[in-house]
Scaffold this active site. Sequence first.
Site, PDB file in Angstrom:
ATOM      1  N   LEU A  73      47.061  14.365  70.532  1.00 16.07           N
ATOM      2  CA  LEU A  73      46.943  15.381  69.474  1.00 16.07           C
ATOM      3  C   LEU A  73      46.705  16.759  70.111  1.00 16.07           C
ATOM      4  N   PRO A  94      47.355  22.271  75.184  1.00 17.01           N
ATOM      5  CA  PRO A  94      46.637  23.258  75.995  1.00 17.01           C
ATOM      6  C   PRO A  94      46.090  24.429  75.157  1.00 17.01           C
ATOM      7  N   TRP A 142      44.395  16.608  77.969  1.00 15.00           N
ATOM      8  CA  TRP A 142      43.111  15.891  77.867  1.00 15.00           C
ATOM      9  C   TRP A 142      43.280  14.533  77.201  1.00 15.00           C
ATOM     10  N   ARG A 201      35.388   9.066  65.416  1.00 13.82           N
ATOM     11  CA  ARG A 201      34.083   9.749  65.347  1.00 13.82           C
ATOM     12  C   ARG A 201      33.002   8.789  64.869  1.00 13.82           C
ATOM     13  N   GLN A 209      -0.102  12.613  79.738  1.00 16.84           N
ATOM     14  CA  GLN A 209       0.181  12.978  78.350  1.00 16.84           C
ATOM     15  C   GLN A 209       1.548  13.671  78.205  1.00 16.84           C
ATOM     16  N   GLU A 218      36.638  14.893  70.116  1.00 19.65           N
ATOM     17  CA  GLU A 218      36.575  14.408  68.728  1.00 19.65           C
ATOM     18  C   GLU A 218      35.909  15.423  67.795  1.00 19.65           C
ATOM     19  N   HIS A 277      30.708  20.131  68.768  1.00 15.90           N
ATOM     20  CA  HIS A 277      29.500  20.303  67.949  1.00 15.90           C
ATOM     21  C   HIS A 277      29.710  21.443  66.944  1.00 15.90           C
ATOM     22  N   ASP A 278      30.299  22.544  67.431  1.00 15.73           N
ATOM     23  CA  ASP A 278      30.515  23.719  66.554  1.00 15.73           C
ATOM     24  C   ASP A 278      31.450  23.366  65.400  1.00 15.73           C
TER      25      ASP A 278
HETATM   26  P1  TGC Z   1      42.171  20.657  56.478  1.00 17.72           P
HETATM   27  O1  TGC Z   1      42.962  21.570  55.587  1.00 17.72           O
HETATM   28  O2  TGC Z   1      40.689  20.731  56.438  1.00 17.72           O
HETATM   29  O3  TGC Z   1      42.609  19.142  56.182  1.00 17.72           O
HETATM   30  C1  TGC Z   1      43.946  18.740  56.014  1.00 17.72           C
HETATM   31  C2  TGC Z   1      43.900  17.478  55.142  1.00 17.72           C
HETATM   32  O4  TGC Z   1      43.204  16.429  55.826  1.00 17.72           O
HETATM   33  C3  TGC Z   1      42.012  16.037  55.108  1.00 17.72           C
HETATM   34  N1  TGC Z   1      40.960  15.840  56.119  1.00 17.72           N
HETATM   35  C4  TGC Z   1      40.547  14.655  56.536  1.00 17.72           C
HETATM   36  N2  TGC Z   1      40.867  13.414  56.197  1.00 17.72           N
HETATM   37  C5  TGC Z   1      40.257  12.405  56.849  1.00 17.72           C
HETATM   38  N3  TGC Z   1      39.356  12.593  57.819  1.00 17.72           N
HETATM   39  C6  TGC Z   1      39.005  13.838  58.211  1.00 17.72           C
HETATM   40  N4  TGC Z   1      38.113  14.008  59.187  1.00 17.72           N
HETATM   41  C7  TGC Z   1      39.605  14.937  57.561  1.00 17.72           C
HETATM   42  N5  TGC Z   1      39.500  16.273  57.695  1.00 17.72           N
HETATM   43  C8  TGC Z   1      40.334  16.812  56.811  1.00 17.72           C
HETATM   44  C9  TGC Z   1      41.721  17.187  54.174  1.00 17.72           C
HETATM   45  O5  TGC Z   1      41.030  16.760  53.032  1.00 17.72           O
HETATM   46  C10 TGC Z   1      43.124  17.661  53.847  1.00 17.72           C
HETATM   47  O6  TGC Z   1      43.671  16.745  52.899  1.00 17.72           O
HETATM   48  P2  TGC Z   1      44.636  17.253  51.722  1.00 17.72           P
HETATM   49  O7  TGC Z   1      44.857  16.042  50.878  1.00 17.72           O
HETATM   50  O8  TGC Z   1      43.878  18.342  51.000  1.00 17.72           O
HETATM   51  O9  TGC Z   1      45.886  17.760  52.382  1.00 17.72           O
HETATM   52  O10 TGC Z   1      42.722  20.872  57.950  1.00 17.72           O
HETATM   53  P3  TGC Z   1      42.471  22.059  58.953  1.00 17.72           P
HETATM   54  O11 TGC Z   1      43.752  22.344  59.664  1.00 17.72           O
HETATM   55  O12 TGC Z   1      41.787  23.201  58.268  1.00 17.72           O
HETATM   56  O13 TGC Z   1      41.509  21.381  60.031  1.00 17.72           O
HETATM   57  C11 TGC Z   1      40.197  21.326  59.890  1.00 17.72           C
HETATM   58  C12 TGC Z   1      39.458  20.956  61.234  1.00 17.72           C
HETATM   59  C13 TGC Z   1      39.198  22.183  62.089  1.00 17.72           C
HETATM   60  C14 TGC Z   1      38.150  20.367  60.750  1.00 17.72           C
HETATM   61  C15 TGC Z   1      40.283  19.928  62.048  1.00 17.72           C
HETATM   62  O14 TGC Z   1      41.413  20.523  62.589  1.00 17.72           O
HETATM   63  C16 TGC Z   1      39.453  19.318  63.167  1.00 17.72           C
HETATM   64  O15 TGC Z   1      38.744  18.345  62.936  1.00 17.72           O
HETATM   65  N6  TGC Z   1      39.543  19.866  64.431  1.00 17.72           N
HETATM   66  C17 TGC Z   1      38.940  19.255  65.590  1.00 17.72           C
HETATM   67  C18 TGC Z   1      40.027  18.640  66.456  1.00 17.72           C
HETATM   68  C19 TGC Z   1      39.603  17.324  67.071  1.00 17.72           C
HETATM   69  O16 TGC Z   1      38.590  16.751  66.729  1.00 17.72           O
HETATM   70  N7  TGC Z   1      40.413  16.805  67.964  1.00 17.72           N
HETATM   71  C20 TGC Z   1      40.166  15.524  68.549  1.00 17.72           C
HETATM   72  C21 TGC Z   1      41.342  15.071  69.381  1.00 17.72           C
HETATM   73  S1  TGC Z   1      41.304  13.345  69.813  1.00 17.72           S
HETATM   74  C22 TGC Z   1      40.039  13.213  70.898  1.00 17.72           C
HETATM   75  O17 TGC Z   1      39.309  14.092  71.155  1.00 17.72           O
HETATM   76  C23 TGC Z   1      39.863  11.865  71.513  1.00 17.72           C
HETATM   77  S2  TGC Z   1      38.510  11.836  72.566  1.00 17.72           S
HETATM   78  C24 TGC Z   1      38.616  10.345  73.317  1.00 17.72           C
HETATM   79  C25 TGC Z   1      37.632   9.334  72.744  1.00 17.72           C
HETATM   80  O18 TGC Z   1      37.477   9.215  71.511  1.00 17.72           O
HETATM   81  O19 TGC Z   1      37.011   8.621  73.528  1.00 17.72           O
HETATM   82  P1  FAD Z   2      38.487  24.973  72.139  1.00 14.49           P
HETATM   83  O1  FAD Z   2      39.034  24.580  70.819  1.00 14.49           O
HETATM   84  O2  FAD Z   2      39.222  25.979  72.941  1.00 14.49           O
HETATM   85  O3  FAD Z   2      36.989  25.455  71.951  1.00 14.49           O
HETATM   86  C1  FAD Z   2      36.304  26.269  72.920  1.00 14.49           C
HETATM   87  C2  FAD Z   2      34.943  26.667  72.332  1.00 14.49           C
HETATM   88  O4  FAD Z   2      35.131  27.422  71.122  1.00 14.49           O
HETATM   89  C3  FAD Z   2      34.097  25.442  71.937  1.00 14.49           C
HETATM   90  O5  FAD Z   2      32.758  25.727  72.213  1.00 14.49           O
HETATM   91  C4  FAD Z   2      34.328  25.346  70.436  1.00 14.49           C
HETATM   92  O6  FAD Z   2      33.247  24.733  69.760  1.00 14.49           O
HETATM   93  C5  FAD Z   2      34.438  26.813  70.049  1.00 14.49           C
HETATM   94  N1  FAD Z   2      35.191  27.035  68.821  1.00 14.49           N
HETATM   95  C6  FAD Z   2      36.457  26.615  68.528  1.00 14.49           C
HETATM   96  N2  FAD Z   2      36.794  26.999  67.280  1.00 14.49           N
HETATM   97  C7  FAD Z   2      35.732  27.690  66.783  1.00 14.49           C
HETATM   98  C8  FAD Z   2      35.455  28.344  65.540  1.00 14.49           C
HETATM   99  N3  FAD Z   2      36.346  28.341  64.549  1.00 14.49           N
HETATM  100  N4  FAD Z   2      34.261  28.961  65.390  1.00 14.49           N
HETATM  101  C9  FAD Z   2      33.330  28.944  66.377  1.00 14.49           C
HETATM  102  N5  FAD Z   2      33.535  28.342  67.573  1.00 14.49           N
HETATM  103  C10 FAD Z   2      34.714  27.727  67.776  1.00 14.49           C
HETATM  104  N6  FAD Z   2      42.374  14.942  72.780  1.00 14.49           N
HETATM  105  C11 FAD Z   2      43.336  14.083  72.339  1.00 14.49           C
HETATM  106  O7  FAD Z   2      44.209  14.456  71.545  1.00 14.49           O
HETATM  107  N7  FAD Z   2      43.373  12.806  72.793  1.00 14.49           N
HETATM  108  C12 FAD Z   2      42.464  12.328  73.675  1.00 14.49           C
HETATM  109  O8  FAD Z   2      42.524  11.139  74.049  1.00 14.49           O
HETATM  110  C13 FAD Z   2      41.448  13.208  74.160  1.00 14.49           C
HETATM  111  N8  FAD Z   2      40.552  12.769  75.097  1.00 14.49           N
HETATM  112  C14 FAD Z   2      39.688  13.673  75.664  1.00 14.49           C
HETATM  113  C15 FAD Z   2      38.892  13.268  76.739  1.00 14.49           C
HETATM  114  C16 FAD Z   2      38.039  14.176  77.358  1.00 14.49           C
HETATM  115  C17 FAD Z   2      37.238  13.767  78.539  1.00 14.49           C
HETATM  116  C18 FAD Z   2      37.923  15.494  76.840  1.00 14.49           C
HETATM  117  C19 FAD Z   2      36.960  16.467  77.451  1.00 14.49           C
HETATM  118  C20 FAD Z   2      38.711  15.897  75.771  1.00 14.49           C
HETATM  119  C21 FAD Z   2      39.607  14.993  75.181  1.00 14.49           C
HETATM  120  N9  FAD Z   2      40.461  15.387  74.139  1.00 14.49           N
HETATM  121  C22 FAD Z   2      41.441  14.539  73.663  1.00 14.49           C
HETATM  122  C23 FAD Z   2      40.500  16.792  73.714  1.00 14.49           C
HETATM  123  C24 FAD Z   2      39.343  17.216  72.803  1.00 14.49           C
HETATM  124  O9  FAD Z   2      39.512  16.696  71.522  1.00 14.49           O
HETATM  125  C25 FAD Z   2      39.288  18.740  72.800  1.00 14.49           C
HETATM  126  O10 FAD Z   2      38.832  19.126  74.084  1.00 14.49           O
HETATM  127  C26 FAD Z   2      38.382  19.280  71.722  1.00 14.49           C
HETATM  128  O11 FAD Z   2      38.952  19.057  70.451  1.00 14.49           O
HETATM  129  C27 FAD Z   2      38.101  20.784  71.899  1.00 14.49           C
HETATM  130  O12 FAD Z   2      39.260  21.509  72.153  1.00 14.49           O
HETATM  131  P2  FAD Z   2      39.322  22.545  73.396  1.00 14.49           P
HETATM  132  O13 FAD Z   2      38.830  21.843  74.590  1.00 14.49           O
HETATM  133  O14 FAD Z   2      40.685  23.111  73.422  1.00 14.49           O
HETATM  134  O15 FAD Z   2      38.258  23.668  73.039  1.00 14.49           O
END
Ligand code: TGC
Ligand code: FAD
Length: 394
Positions: free
Chosen positions: A136, A139, A167, A254, A290, A374, A377-378
Site C-alpha cells: 500500500l 515512497p 517498506w 491494527r 522505592q 499501520e 501515533h499522530d
Molecule cells: P476516508 O475518506 O477517511 O475513508 C475512505 C473510506 O474508508 C472508510 N474507512 C475505513 N474502513 C475500515 N477501516 C478503516 N480503518 C477505515 N478508515 C476509513 C471510510 O468510512 C470511508 O468509507 P466510505 O463508505 O465513506 O467511502 O479516507 P482518507 O483518504 O481520508 O484516509 C484517512 C486516513 C488518513 C485515516 C487513512 O489514509 C489512514 O489510515 N492512513 C494511514 C496509512 C496506514 O496506516 N498505512 C499502513 C500501511 S500497511 C502497514 O503499515 C503494514 S505494517 C506491517 C505489519 O503489520 O506488521
Molecule cells: P509520513 O506519512 O511521511 O509521516 C512522517 C511524520 O509526519 C510522522 O510523524 C507522521 O505522524 C506525521 N504526519 C503525517 N501526516 C500528518 C498529519 N496530517 N498531521 C500531522 N502529522 C502528520 N506499508 C505497507 O504498505 N506494507 C507493509 O508491509 C509495511 N510494513 C512496514 C514495516 C516497517 C518496518 C515500517 C517502518 C513501515 C512499514 N510500512 C508498510 C509503511 C508504514 O505503514 C508507513 O511507514 C506509515 O504509514 C507512515 O508513513 P511514512 O513512513 O511515509 O511517514
Amino acid sequence: MARYEGIDFYNLDALFSEEERMVRDTVGTWVEDRLMPIIGKAYIQREFPTELIPELGELGVLGANLPEEYGCAGLNNVAYGLIMQELERGDSGIRSFVSVQGALVMYPIFAFGSEEHRRQWLPKLATGEAIGCFGLTEPDYGSNPAGMITRAEKTSDGWRLNGAKMWITNGSMADVAVVWAQTGAPGDVKGIRGFVVPTDTPGFSAKDQKGKLSLLASDTSELVFQDVDLPESALMPGSTDGLKQPLMCLTQARYGISWGAVGAAMACFHEAVSYAKERVMFDTTIGGKQIQQVRLADMLTKITQGQLVTYHLGRMKDEGTMTPQQVSLAKRANCDMATDIAREARRLLGANGILVEYHSMRHMANLESVYTYEGTHDIHSLILGQAVTGINAF
Ligand code: TGC
Ligand code: FAD
C-alpha cells in the site's frame, strides 16, 4: 518465574474460554521453546528466521481467524489476539510476519478476492508453503495512501502495473503480493483497486531495505513494478470502493497489533521484575528500592489497562460491534504504552539492558516501527480527534 505470574493482575485468565487459554498456552510454549533460543542471533544477523515458517503453519497461527474451509483454524478474534500477544512477547518481527500474512494478505484474498483466488492461495498461505506481502505504502504516500501513483492500466486482456511500493514487510520472501493501484485519474480514491500478483510475474522485483535500526529480524523491502502484465483475473472483484478495502485490511492488522504490543510490554515487565529481584546494589536488591517499585507499579498499571482494552475490543469484534475508531484507540494507546515500558525496563537493567542476551532493548527498538506502521501515533490521534469533534484535521 511462571509465564503469567504477576502479569495478569486483574485475572483476565478467568474470562478466557478453555479454547482461548489453550491456544494462548500452545503459542506461548512454542515461543519459549522455538523462538527464544534463536531470536537474539537472528536479530543481530538481521535475518528473519525462515526455518520457523512451516512450524507457524503447523501451529495454525497463519490467518487463524479465517474459516477452516480454506485450511485456516477458524478461531474467534480473542484467540487470534492472544496469538498475536504471545508471538510479540517473543519478537515484533515474528508477529509482523504473521500479521501481514493473515490480516493483510489472507484477509483481503478471503474478503475481496474471487473464489479462484481463495482456492489457489489460502490453503498454501495457511501452511506457510506460500508467503504473502501487502503493498500500500509508496515512497511519497505513507500516511496518505489516497495519493498513490502506482497505476494499473487496462489492456486488451488484463492490466499493466507500473510503480513502486516502499517498506513492504515480507516483500523479498513473498510468493504473492496484494498490491493496491490507481486505475482512475490521479488522486481518485474511488479508482484504487486491489490486485493479486504472483511475484514471479515478469517486471516484478523486490529489494531489501538496508540500514534499519529496528525490526531487524524481519524482511522489509521495496517493490518495483515495471510493465507487469496481469490477466483480468488478477483484479480482486470485491475491491469496489476505492481506499475503503485497503483500510478495512488495516483495521484487521491494527487489531492484532494492539494485542501484540501488550505482549511485548509483558515480556519487558517480566524481565524487569526478575532483574529487580536479583540485582543487588547498595547491599539490597534494586527491587527493594522505592524508585524501582514506582517504575514497576507504573508498568503494571499501564499493562493492565492495555490488557483490558484488548480483551473488550476482542469481544466486540466477535460480536460484530467493533468500529475502526475503537481499533485506532487500542493501537495508539497500546503501542505508546509498550514503547514506554520497553524503555523503562531497559533502564532498570542498567548496562546489561543494552545487551542482546536481555530482551527489553530489542523490544524497545522494534516498537519504534510498530508505533509508526499501520498508521502512526499522530494519524490515530487525528482519527480519534475526528471521531470526537466531527472535524477532519488531516
Ligand atoms: P476516508 O475518506 O477517511 O475513508 C475512505 C473510506 O474508508 C472508510 N474507512 C475505513 N474502513 C475500515 N477501516 C478503516 N480503518 C477505515 N478508515 C476509513 C471510510 O468510512 C470511508 O468509507 P466510505 O463508505 O465513506 O467511502 O479516507 P482518507 O483518504 O481520508 O484516509 C484517512 C486516513 C488518513 C485515516 C487513512 O489514509 C489512514 O489510515 N492512513 C494511514 C496509512 C496506514 O496506516 N498505512 C499502513 C500501511 S500497511 C502497514 O503499515 C503494514 S505494517 C506491517 C505489519 O503489520 O506488521
Ligand atoms: P509520513 O506519512 O511521511 O509521516 C512522517 C511524520 O509526519 C510522522 O510523524 C507522521 O505522524 C506525521 N504526519 C503525517 N501526516 C500528518 C498529519 N496530517 N498531521 C500531522 N502529522 C502528520 N506499508 C505497507 O504498505 N506494507 C507493509 O508491509 C509495511 N510494513 C512496514 C514495516 C516497517 C518496518 C515500517 C517502518 C513501515 C512499514 N510500512 C508498510 C509503511 C508504514 O505503514 C508507513 O511507514 C506509515 O504509514 C507512515 O508513513 P511514512 O513512513 O511515509 O511517514
